[in-house]
Design a protein around this motif. Structure first.
Motif, PDB file in Angstrom:
ATOM      1  N   LEU A   1       0.838  -1.183   0.000  1.00  0.00           N
ATOM      2  CA  LEU A   1       0.000   0.000   0.000  1.00  0.00           C
ATOM      3  C   LEU A   1       0.884   1.248   0.000  1.00  0.00           C
ATOM      4  O   LEU A   1       1.955   1.264   0.599  1.00  0.00           O
ATOM      5  CB  LEU A   1      -0.906   0.007   1.227  1.00  0.00           C
ATOM      6  CG  LEU A   1      -2.008  -1.058   1.212  1.00  0.00           C
ATOM      7  CD1 LEU A   1      -2.606  -1.217   2.602  1.00  0.00           C
ATOM      8  CD2 LEU A   1      -3.086  -0.701   0.200  1.00  0.00           C
ATOM      9  N   GLN A   2       0.402   2.289  -0.660  1.00  0.00           N
ATOM     10  CA  GLN A   2       1.192   3.510  -0.813  1.00  0.00           C
ATOM     11  C   GLN A   2       0.706   4.590   0.139  1.00  0.00           C
ATOM     12  O   GLN A   2      -0.272   5.274  -0.117  1.00  0.00           O
ATOM     13  CB  GLN A   2       1.101   4.021  -2.253  1.00  0.00           C
ATOM     14  CG  GLN A   2       1.884   5.329  -2.457  1.00  0.00           C
ATOM     15  CD  GLN A   2       1.786   5.846  -3.865  1.00  0.00           C
ATOM     16  OE1 GLN A   2       2.017   5.098  -4.805  1.00  0.00           O
ATOM     17  NE2 GLN A   2       1.459   7.117  -4.044  1.00  0.00           N
ATOM     18  N   GLY A   3       1.391   4.702   1.266  1.00  0.00           N
ATOM     19  CA  GLY A   3       1.151   5.834   2.147  1.00  0.00           C
ATOM     20  C   GLY A   3      -0.143   5.805   2.916  1.00  0.00           C
ATOM     21  O   GLY A   3      -0.608   6.846   3.373  1.00  0.00           O
ATOM     22  N   THR A   4      -0.747   4.649   3.100  1.00  0.00           N
ATOM     23  CA  THR A   4      -2.043   4.590   3.772  1.00  0.00           C
ATOM     24  C   THR A   4      -1.881   4.534   5.287  1.00  0.00           C
ATOM     25  O   THR A   4      -0.801   4.299   5.814  1.00  0.00           O
ATOM     26  CB  THR A   4      -2.829   3.350   3.317  1.00  0.00           C
ATOM     27  OG1 THR A   4      -2.109   2.169   3.681  1.00  0.00           O
ATOM     28  CG2 THR A   4      -3.045   3.363   1.814  1.00  0.00           C
ATOM     29  N   GLY A   5      -3.009   4.700   5.982  1.00  0.00           N
ATOM     30  CA  GLY A   5      -3.037   4.529   7.422  1.00  0.00           C
ATOM     31  C   GLY A   5      -3.620   3.201   7.835  1.00  0.00           C
ATOM     32  O   GLY A   5      -3.853   2.962   9.016  1.00  0.00           O
ATOM     33  N   GLY A   6      -3.882   2.328   6.864  1.00  0.00           N
ATOM     34  CA  GLY A   6      -4.367   0.979   7.117  1.00  0.00           C
ATOM     35  C   GLY A   6      -3.365  -0.039   6.624  1.00  0.00           C
ATOM     36  O   GLY A   6      -2.662   0.184   5.632  1.00  0.00           O
TER      37      GLY A   6
ATOM     38  N   GLY B   1      -1.074   8.919  -2.886  1.00  0.00           N
ATOM     39  CA  GLY B   1      -0.655  10.024  -3.747  1.00  0.00           C
ATOM     40  C   GLY B   1      -1.312  11.353  -3.477  1.00  0.00           C
ATOM     41  O   GLY B   1      -0.970  12.345  -4.134  1.00  0.00           O
ATOM     42  N   GLN B   2      -2.243  11.456  -2.514  1.00  0.00           N
ATOM     43  CA  GLN B   2      -2.933  12.722  -2.279  1.00  0.00           C
ATOM     44  C   GLN B   2      -1.985  13.812  -1.787  1.00  0.00           C
ATOM     45  O   GLN B   2      -1.957  14.917  -2.332  1.00  0.00           O
ATOM     46  CB  GLN B   2      -4.088  12.540  -1.303  1.00  0.00           C
ATOM     47  CG  GLN B   2      -4.687  13.825  -0.761  1.00  0.00           C
ATOM     48  CD  GLN B   2      -5.228  14.773  -1.821  1.00  0.00           C
ATOM     49  OE1 GLN B   2      -5.588  14.350  -2.916  1.00  0.00           O
ATOM     50  NE2 GLN B   2      -5.266  16.061  -1.516  1.00  0.00           N
ATOM     51  N   LEU B   3      -1.185  13.535  -0.745  1.00  0.00           N
ATOM     52  CA  LEU B   3      -0.292  14.579  -0.243  1.00  0.00           C
ATOM     53  C   LEU B   3       0.779  14.930  -1.272  1.00  0.00           C
ATOM     54  O   LEU B   3       1.176  16.098  -1.406  1.00  0.00           O
ATOM     55  CB  LEU B   3       0.359  14.146   1.063  1.00  0.00           C
ATOM     56  CG  LEU B   3      -0.544  14.037   2.300  1.00  0.00           C
ATOM     57  CD1 LEU B   3       0.300  13.969   3.563  1.00  0.00           C
ATOM     58  CD2 LEU B   3      -1.539  15.171   2.394  1.00  0.00           C
TER      59      LEU B   3
ATOM     60  N   ILE C   1      -8.295  10.722  -2.214  1.00  0.00           N
ATOM     61  CA  ILE C   1      -7.846  11.134  -3.546  1.00  0.00           C
ATOM     62  C   ILE C   1      -8.854  11.960  -4.306  1.00  0.00           C
ATOM     63  O   ILE C   1      -8.491  12.595  -5.305  1.00  0.00           O
ATOM     64  CB  ILE C   1      -7.423   9.914  -4.396  1.00  0.00           C
ATOM     65  CG1 ILE C   1      -8.630   9.046  -4.738  1.00  0.00           C
ATOM     66  CG2 ILE C   1      -6.331   9.125  -3.688  1.00  0.00           C
ATOM     67  CD1 ILE C   1      -8.321   7.949  -5.746  1.00  0.00           C
ATOM     68  N   TYR C   2     -10.127  12.000  -3.879  1.00  0.00           N
ATOM     69  CA  TYR C   2     -11.086  12.828  -4.613  1.00  0.00           C
ATOM     70  C   TYR C   2     -10.688  14.289  -4.555  1.00  0.00           C
ATOM     71  O   TYR C   2     -11.039  15.083  -5.439  1.00  0.00           O
ATOM     72  CB  TYR C   2     -12.502  12.621  -4.059  1.00  0.00           C
ATOM     73  CG  TYR C   2     -12.869  13.488  -2.876  1.00  0.00           C
ATOM     74  CD1 TYR C   2     -13.458  14.747  -3.050  1.00  0.00           C
ATOM     75  CD2 TYR C   2     -12.632  13.066  -1.563  1.00  0.00           C
ATOM     76  CE1 TYR C   2     -13.781  15.546  -1.961  1.00  0.00           C
ATOM     77  CE2 TYR C   2     -12.961  13.859  -0.478  1.00  0.00           C
ATOM     78  CZ  TYR C   2     -13.541  15.108  -0.679  1.00  0.00           C
ATOM     79  OH  TYR C   2     -13.854  15.894   0.396  1.00  0.00           O
TER      80      TYR C   2
ATOM     81  N   ARG D   1       4.559   9.736  -7.304  1.00  0.00           N
ATOM     82  CA  ARG D   1       3.621   9.120  -6.357  1.00  0.00           C
ATOM     83  C   ARG D   1       2.178   9.337  -6.803  1.00  0.00           C
ATOM     84  O   ARG D   1       1.312   8.485  -6.585  1.00  0.00           O
ATOM     85  CB  ARG D   1       3.821   9.701  -4.960  1.00  0.00           C
ATOM     86  CG  ARG D   1       5.166   9.390  -4.327  1.00  0.00           C
ATOM     87  CD  ARG D   1       5.350   7.911  -4.067  1.00  0.00           C
ATOM     88  NE  ARG D   1       6.605   7.630  -3.350  1.00  0.00           N
ATOM     89  CZ  ARG D   1       7.064   6.417  -3.104  1.00  0.00           C
ATOM     90  NH1 ARG D   1       6.383   5.363  -3.524  1.00  0.00           N
ATOM     91  NH2 ARG D   1       8.194   6.234  -2.448  1.00  0.00           N
ATOM     92  N   GLY D   2       1.913  10.477  -7.426  1.00  0.00           N
ATOM     93  CA  GLY D   2       0.566  10.761  -7.883  1.00  0.00           C
ATOM     94  C   GLY D   2       0.110   9.896  -9.036  1.00  0.00           C
ATOM     95  O   GLY D   2      -1.089   9.826  -9.325  1.00  0.00           O
TER      96      GLY D   2
END
Length: 820
Positions: A122-127, A707-709, A421-422, A382-383
């Motif tokens: 997973l890329q940068g998640t909190g889960g 990729g949001q941040l 990401i929205y 990342r985006g």
């Protein structure tokens, strides 16, 4: 090494800076990007290193970024990367041990041990989840073991602080298959990763295609009677438990199998086929604790399946190619046959880097210095790494109904972190890789049909709906695509799905009931559901999006109904405090109350951060505060209040005052000044927030969340950001590029020039769009894709006249934006 977990971020940054020059090394058939990107690249002017060479995958792998440094293709299903371990984390924010949470991507920069290399991350998640099909080189007498052998806490702390030769004696001669490593012998580039494993003395190299991974292992010379090989561990993963695994020895160069888990993705199957460049000498297995040899033709299964595959010594490295699929072993075989047909590891690296070069060449930017350039292009990288392609190469995919389906005629995606990401990453994709847009919308619509829950997806992961986070923001993503002119999906069916979600909703986690409560009371009473304030705000936005889509589709009555529901945010605004505040059924406010405490009324925010989450009606929010001056004062208070959040979770990070850039609800806040006629304050605070980013492992101020941040920083550096992502309006901030060109798939180029730009000259003095004076503080999506020239004159003192007139302020709603 020091115990990094005890060091504050600024100290960590200082340490990271020293590594940036030496260890963050620079840096497809396009893997998920269109060939048109190559045409765009033909227009690229050279300003130092290429975009590809500027990518630093180590950025964000430390602190709270939760990013992995390994190899991935654009929108790739496979993320082949190391899984690591380190010493115990002490309490963070006096709330407990967040060690596992820091390893959501499998890798954490402060660690000193490599446990192996798995194929999904997973890329940068909190889960936590994924980390499937782990491979680790092993050498007899060094790390030839069935268990990872992570040292006990005290031992790991001693090793971290003193070093690998600390003198700590383990209770076994071979303590485990894990290995010590050093960042000084580690390298990460786009599409390539390598590290020297100190324990087995092996140089490990990794690369990837969209659906396959490739390993290359160079073993140091060994005594003739010392065995060497690789361990395959189908037990270990990131935050999931195995309920079934299989291993099939197909030949002396090929094995295959499946790993089935319960985790964040409730029921996930990862099928694989693994081929070796050298015939095996032997295969030893450990099946549910029972060890023994395996022969060609054997099929083994259990809940704990491991194997050690030994290979002969030789001068040639061992190369392994692995196909991955969610549908079947046969699907994995097809993927491998299509994407890696040879043993030339370097050729696959070049192919991956060609893909990334094409994807990144859409952006040609000149930035003030190399560090910012690396931060910028790594953000773009990342985006465009997520979401992940979920079809096999023949189009087959595993559906949300847990059945295999034939090619739907488009790329099916997974790992859609919709709540995150929205806001920025999906608009970034729509601008930079527009061909992905329709397929993301089609993905959400087919998930809606297969779920059978009267709901669009919220966070789909490997054929499972996790139902994570609040709201139903897929509505905003579909609206954002439609507003921007994308028509490669059935708009009537899309609206029907949005409407059904809005009026019925899923039974899972009480989503439908919560929406009914929202409609009944006009907000969510705090005694009826946790996260009441955040959910009320999220639902207000989503119902507004539903109304906007209805309006565009000519459904007037629906539009009126849903627009009215979009105003429910007003019902939780407490005029006595100026904050969005928890409220009971009888209308009583939460008491006691303080705005810097994360009560259960909020989701990953406190009242300061949540109170500005009305991107669809900023004008209305300003009115609630009593007008421009009062709103500006309140917003300034957000950025200047003491930063401590009481009883906060660890993902409230990246603090500028009480603004938490490290978590998504704050990502638009700095741009809100422009709606009140103070764009110079937007310019100032955007630069302040952007300063949280840098080119070190601590260079992302919070969980990147697919990729949001990272996308936020790219937008900020270009000089604009989509505050209400659904409208196609981008609010101008303070450009950090000296010059940038966006080459789109229509053969058009939009060029941005910031004259006199510097760290001091952060204020826009004047602007011209296509040679004409631009006095408004916002842009439209159609202006960007039509091509043209945007020229900023920058200075060190604010021009308080530019963009401040009422007619020049950005619209937050749909109708105003459509008529400009």
């Amino acid at each position: 090494m020091r115990n990094w977990s005890k060091i504050r971020r600024r100290e960590f940054l200082k340490g990271c800076v020293a590594t940036a020059a030496g260890t963050l090394m620079s840096g497809t058939a396009i893997f998920g990007t269109r060939e048109i990107a190559a045409e765009a690249g033909a227009h690229t002017e050279k300003h130092g290193p290429s975009p590809l060479e500027s990518v630093r995958p180590m950025i964000g792998t430390g602190w709270r970024g939760h990013l992995f440094p390994g190899a991935v293709a654009p929108f790739g299903l496979v993320q082949l990367s190391p899984d690591t371990a380190g010493g115990p984390e002490p309490q963070w924010n006096i709330q407990g041990d967040w060690y596992a949470w820091d390893h959501c991507s499998g890798y954490h920069y402060p660690d000193t041990l490599v446990l192996g290399f798995s194929h999904t991350h997973l890329q940068g998640t909190g889960g936590e989840d994924l980390g499937d099909v782990l491979v680790m080189p092993v050498v007899e007498g060094r790390n030839w073991s069935w268990e990872s052998g992570i040292p006990p806490a005290l031992g790991q702390m001693e090793i971290e602080n003193v070093g690998g030769n600390s003198g700590w004696v383990f209770d076994k001669a071979v303590p485990g298959y894990r290995s010590l490593f050093s960042h000084s012998r580690e390298e990460a580039r786009a599409g390539y990763y390598r590290v020297y494993l100190e324990t087995p003395k092996v140089m490990a190299e990794l690369t990837a295609t969209t659906r396959c991974g490739m390993h290359r292992y160079r073993y140091d010379q060994l005594a003739p009677d010392t065995r060497q090989g690789v361990l395959l561990d189908l037990v270990r993963g990131n935050g999931s438990s195995v309920y079934h695994a299989e291993l099939h020895v197909e030949s002396d160069t090929r094995i295959s199998g499946v790993r089935c888990t319960h985790g964040w993705a409730h029921d996930k199957q990862v099928y694989f086929v693994m081929e070796f460049s050298q015939p095996t000498l032997s295969i030893d297995t450990n099946i549910d604790g029972k060890t023994g040899p395996a022969s060609v033709g054997d099929r083994l299964s259990g809940t704990s399946v491991k194997a050690i595959v030994s290979h002969p010594h030789g001068s040639e490295p061992l190369v392994i190619r692995v196909g991955i699929s969610a549908t079947s072993v046969e699907g994995a075989v097809k993927n491998l046959k299509a994407e890696i047909q040879h043993w030339d590891f370097d050729a696959v690296v070049r192919q991956n880097q060609e893909a990334w070069g094409n994807a990144l060449s859409v952006l040609d930017a000149e930035l003030p210095d190399d560090a910012m350039r690396e931060t910028f292009y790594t953000g773009a990288y990342r985006g465009l790494a997520a979401p992940a392609t979920f079809n096999d190469v023949d189009g087959t995919y595993w559906g949300q109904d847990h059945r295999n389906h034939p090619d739907p005629g488009f790329t099916k995606y997974t790992e859609l972190s919709i709540w995150d990401i929205y806001r920025g990453e999906f608009p970034f994709i729509m601008l930079m890789q527009p061909h992905v847009t329709n397929d993301v919308v089609r993905t959400m619509l087919i998930d809606y049909a297969q779920l059978g829950q009267h709901s669009l997806p919220k966070w789909p992961l490997w054929g499972n709906e996790t139902w994570s986070m609040t709201g139903f923001h897929a509505a905003g993503m579909i609206l954002g695509a439609y507003v921007r002119g994308f028509r490669g999906f059935d708009a009537e069916a899309a609206y029907a799905a949005i409407r059904d979600t809005a009026l019925t909703g899923a039974e899972e986690r009480g989503n439908g009931r919560m929406q009914a409560i929202f409609r009944q009371y006009g907000y969510i009473p705090m005694e009826l559901h946790s996260g009441s304030v955040s959910s009320t705000l999220d639902f207000s936005y989503d119902y507004w999006c539903t109304g906007a889509m209805a309006a565009l589709m000519g459904k007037h009555d629906d539009a009126v109904m849903f627009y009215k529901l979009g105003q429910n945010y007003r019902n939780i605004y407490d005029r006595s405090t100026g904050f969005m505040r928890g409220k009971t059924k009888d209308g009583s406010w939460r008491d006691p109350f303080r705005p810097d405490q994360e009560y259960e009324d909020y989701v990953e925010t406190d009242a300061w951060q949540a109170s500005f989450s009305v991107p669809h009606d900023v004008e209305g929010l300003i009115d609630l505060h009593g007008g421009d001056e009062a709103f500006i004062a309140k917003l300034e208070g957000l950025f200047t209040a003491p930063s401590l959040v009481i009883e906060s979770r660890p993902d409230i990070t990246g603090m500028v005052g009480q603004d938490a850039q490290g978590n998504e609800p704050s990502n638009h806040n700095a741009y809100l000044f422009s709606f009140a006629g103070a764009p110079w304050k937007t310019q100032y605070w955007v630069r302040k927030v952007a300063a949280l980013y840098n080119n070190t492992p601590a260079g992302i101020p919070g969980n990147d969340d697919c990729g949001q941040l990272s996308s936020w920083f790219v937008f900020a550096a270009l000089g604009f950001y989509p505050v209400n992502a659904a409208t196609g309006v981008y609010v101008i901030g303070s450009p950090q590029v000296n010059r940038a060109a966006i080459h789109n798939s229509f053969g058009k180029t939009f060029t941005i020039v910031a004259e006199n730009n510097s760290r001091e000259n952060i204020y826009i003095q004047s602007a011209k769009l296509n040679g004409r004076e631009l006095t408004r503080s916002w842009l439209r999506h159609d202006e960007l894709v039509a091509g043209g020239d945007l020229l900023f004159q920058m200075g060190s003192t604010p021009n308080k006249e530019w963009g401040s007139a009422r007619q020049d302020r950005p619209p937050s709603g749909l109708a105003t934006a459509q008529h400009q």
